[in-house]
Design a protein around this motif. Sequence first.
Motif, mmCIF file in Angstrom:
data_model
loop_
_atom_site.group_PDB
_atom_site.id
_atom_site.type_symbol
_atom_site.label_atom_id
_atom_site.label_comp_id
_atom_site.label_asym_id
_atom_site.label_seq_id
_atom_site.Cartn_x
_atom_site.Cartn_y
_atom_site.Cartn_z
ATOM 1 N N SER A 100 5.581 76.698 98.631
ATOM 2 C CA SER A 100 6.800 77.199 98.001
ATOM 3 C C SER A 100 7.968 76.927 98.947
ATOM 4 N N ALA A 101 9.156 77.281 98.536
ATOM 5 C CA ALA A 101 10.340 77.097 99.376
ATOM 6 C C ALA A 101 10.245 77.911 100.667
ATOM 7 N N THR A 102 9.472 78.987 100.622
ATOM 8 C CA THR A 102 9.316 79.830 101.819
ATOM 9 C C THR A 102 8.141 79.402 102.692
ATOM 10 N N GLY A 103 7.389 78.377 102.252
ATOM 11 C CA GLY A 103 6.249 77.914 103.018
ATOM 12 C C GLY A 103 4.920 78.523 102.603
#
Length: 132
Positions: A100-103
């Motif tokens: 995801s965008a947060t890793g």
Amino acid sequence: MSQIVSRILRLGLVIISGIVLTGIVPISVAQFRTGDACPSIGFIPACYLVTICYAAIGVAAAMWRKPNDWLFFAGAAPVIGLALAGTTAEIVGLPTCPRSATGWPLCYTSLMVGTGIAVTYMVIRRLELQVA
């Protein structure tokens, strides 16, 4: 009463499948464009398979007049299996899942959602069998 609960839960499964599809379709499109958005199983990108399986889950959950268990489990089994394999690989230190965008590894999310959907579907079918 259980018929109403069953239909509400089915609607929830259709909505959740739709939400998941809005997340996985862009990954599948990116895979089509670049070829490196998700891992492959043989020659088939896993994200394509997961997209098809979540669509099958959504269609099967929407069929409340004539339940289609085989379609549901044909979608749910590969989703859970792939998510379990990806999660296991991530835990042992082999990063294989899209992030995801947060890793956050998306296979973790898929494992939680897929398992939750399967359990909910089994509850729905139990409620429907009590009515029959």
